[in-house]
Design a protein around this motif. Structure first.
Motif, short mmCIF file in Angstrom:
data_model
loop_
_atom_site.label_atom_id
_atom_site.label_comp_id
_atom_site.label_asym_id
_atom_site.label_seq_id
_atom_site.Cartn_x
_atom_site.Cartn_y
_atom_site.Cartn_z
N ALA A 150 0.99 -1.17 -0.21
CA ALA A 150 0.10 -0.02 -0.29
C ALA A 150 1.07 1.10 0.18
N SER A 151 1.85 1.08 -0.02
CA SER A 151 2.94 2.38 0.38
C SER A 151 2.80 3.30 -1.85
N PRO A 205 -1.67 4.73 -3.36
CA PRO A 205 -3.18 4.78 -3.01
C PRO A 205 -3.73 4.42 -1.85
N ASP A 206 -3.19 4.36 -0.58
CA ASP A 206 -3.71 4.82 0.78
C ASP A 206 -2.85 5.61 1.52
N PRO A 207 -3.75 6.58 2.52
CA PRO A 207 -2.99 7.74 2.99
C PRO A 207 -2.23 6.61 3.89
N ALA A 208 -1.04 7.46 3.94
CA ALA A 208 -0.09 7.53 4.80
C ALA A 208 1.30 8.66 5.35
N GLY A 209 0.58 8.81 7.14
CA GLY A 209 1.03 9.96 7.50
C GLY A 209 0.38 11.32 6.98
N SER A 210 1.24 12.50 6.52
CA SER A 210 0.85 13.38 5.69
C SER A 210 0.37 13.76 4.41
N ILE A 211 0.20 12.30 3.82
CA ILE A 211 0.95 11.65 2.05
C ILE A 211 -1.46 11.10 2.03
N PRO A 212 -2.66 12.02 1.19
CA PRO A 212 -2.95 11.73 1.14
C PRO A 212 -3.39 10.84 0.06
N GLY A 213 -4.32 9.49 0.66
CA GLY A 213 -4.60 8.38 -0.69
C GLY A 213 -5.24 8.76 -1.61
N ASP A 214 -5.19 7.30 -2.45
CA ASP A 214 -5.42 8.19 -3.70
C ASP A 214 -5.00 9.50 -4.81
N ALA A 215 -3.85 9.37 -4.22
CA ALA A 215 -3.33 11.19 -5.17
C ALA A 215 -1.88 10.23 -5.72
N ILE A 216 -1.82 11.89 -6.36
CA ILE A 216 -0.67 11.89 -7.68
C ILE A 216 -0.42 13.17 -7.30
N ARG A 217 1.07 13.08 -7.50
CA ARG A 217 1.99 13.84 -7.71
C ARG A 217 3.09 13.82 -8.58
N ARG A 263 4.40 22.23 -14.57
CA ARG A 263 3.73 23.56 -15.12
C ARG A 263 4.73 24.42 -15.06
N GLY A 264 5.16 26.04 -15.01
CA GLY A 264 5.55 27.23 -14.36
C GLY A 264 6.68 27.05 -13.54
N HIS A 265 7.14 26.01 -12.80
CA HIS A 265 8.17 26.00 -11.85
C HIS A 265 9.38 25.87 -12.42
N ASP A 266 10.12 26.82 -11.93
CA ASP A 266 11.43 26.02 -11.71
C ASP A 266 12.11 24.54 -10.81
N SER A 267 12.69 23.80 -11.48
CA SER A 267 13.59 22.90 -11.62
C SER A 267 14.60 22.31 -10.56
N PRO A 268 14.88 22.11 -9.60
CA PRO A 268 13.90 21.12 -8.60
C PRO A 268 12.47 20.89 -7.65
N TYR A 269 11.14 20.20 -8.14
CA TYR A 269 10.58 21.45 -7.82
C TYR A 269 8.98 19.58 -7.77
N CYS A 270 8.37 19.79 -7.22
CA CYS A 270 6.72 18.38 -6.70
C CYS A 270 6.24 19.05 -6.30
N SER A 271 4.34 18.30 -7.58
CA SER A 271 3.67 19.53 -7.11
C SER A 271 3.07 18.98 -6.06
N PRO A 272 1.71 19.51 -5.30
CA PRO A 272 1.65 19.50 -4.43
C PRO A 272 0.54 17.68 -4.97
N TRP A 273 0.40 16.77 -3.53
CA TRP A 273 -0.50 16.08 -4.28
C TRP A 273 -1.54 16.28 -4.39
N ALA A 274 -2.40 15.86 -5.95
CA ALA A 274 -3.97 15.74 -6.27
C ALA A 274 -4.47 14.77 -6.13
N SER A 275 -6.15 14.28 -5.29
CA SER A 275 -6.57 13.28 -4.40
C SER A 275 -7.76 13.47 -4.23
N GLY A 276 -8.19 12.85 -4.35
CA GLY A 276 -9.43 12.17 -4.66
C GLY A 276 -10.16 11.35 -4.23
#
Length: 133
Positions: free
Chosen positions: A31-32, A47-59, A89-102
């Protein structure tokens, strides 16, 4: 044949306990967060929530200052419709987007696409991960 030795019984119980614990660890690891590498960065599916990372999420994460951004597309039900996008898009590297979840129903099939994008240009090949929510 019966074993009357308490030592043999204790060893069998201990071995059974170790097997159970190792089996449970395998479930937890399944489930990690999955990291999908792609030239210039990577995408993540959780796929599953883990600490501050939401489940069903991509980044999306971009780690190359090459002018290309990284996008992660989520196709819920594998029906060819992109239901969720995470982008650098629109951000300088290195960069990670926020998690997109639902919320997605457990056991739902998903495809996760990771690609490089510059403006309207999408560079192939896509990297695809087939999983379940």
């Amino acid at each position: 044949m019966k074993f009357r030795s308490t030592g043999v019984r204790a060893a069998a119980v201990a071995l059974g306990g170790i097997t159970l614990v190792m089996g449970m660890q395998g479930q937890a690891m399944a489930a990690s967060t999955v990291t999908i590498s792609h030239p210039g960065g990577y995408g993540q599916w959780n796929p599953d929530p883990a600490g501050s990372i939401p489940g069903d999420a991509i980044r999306a994460c971009d780690n190359a200052a090459d002018g290309w951004g990284i996008e992660v597309w989520l196709d819920i039900n594998r029906n060819g419709t992109i239901d969720r996008i995470a982008s650098t898009r629109g951000h300088d590297s290195p960069y990670c987007s926020p998690w997109a979840s639902g919320n997605i129903a457990e056991g739902t099939a998903v495809d996760v696409y990771v690609l490089r994008r510059k403006g309207d240009t999408v560079e192939e090949p896509f990297t695809v991960y087939h999983g379940v929510a």
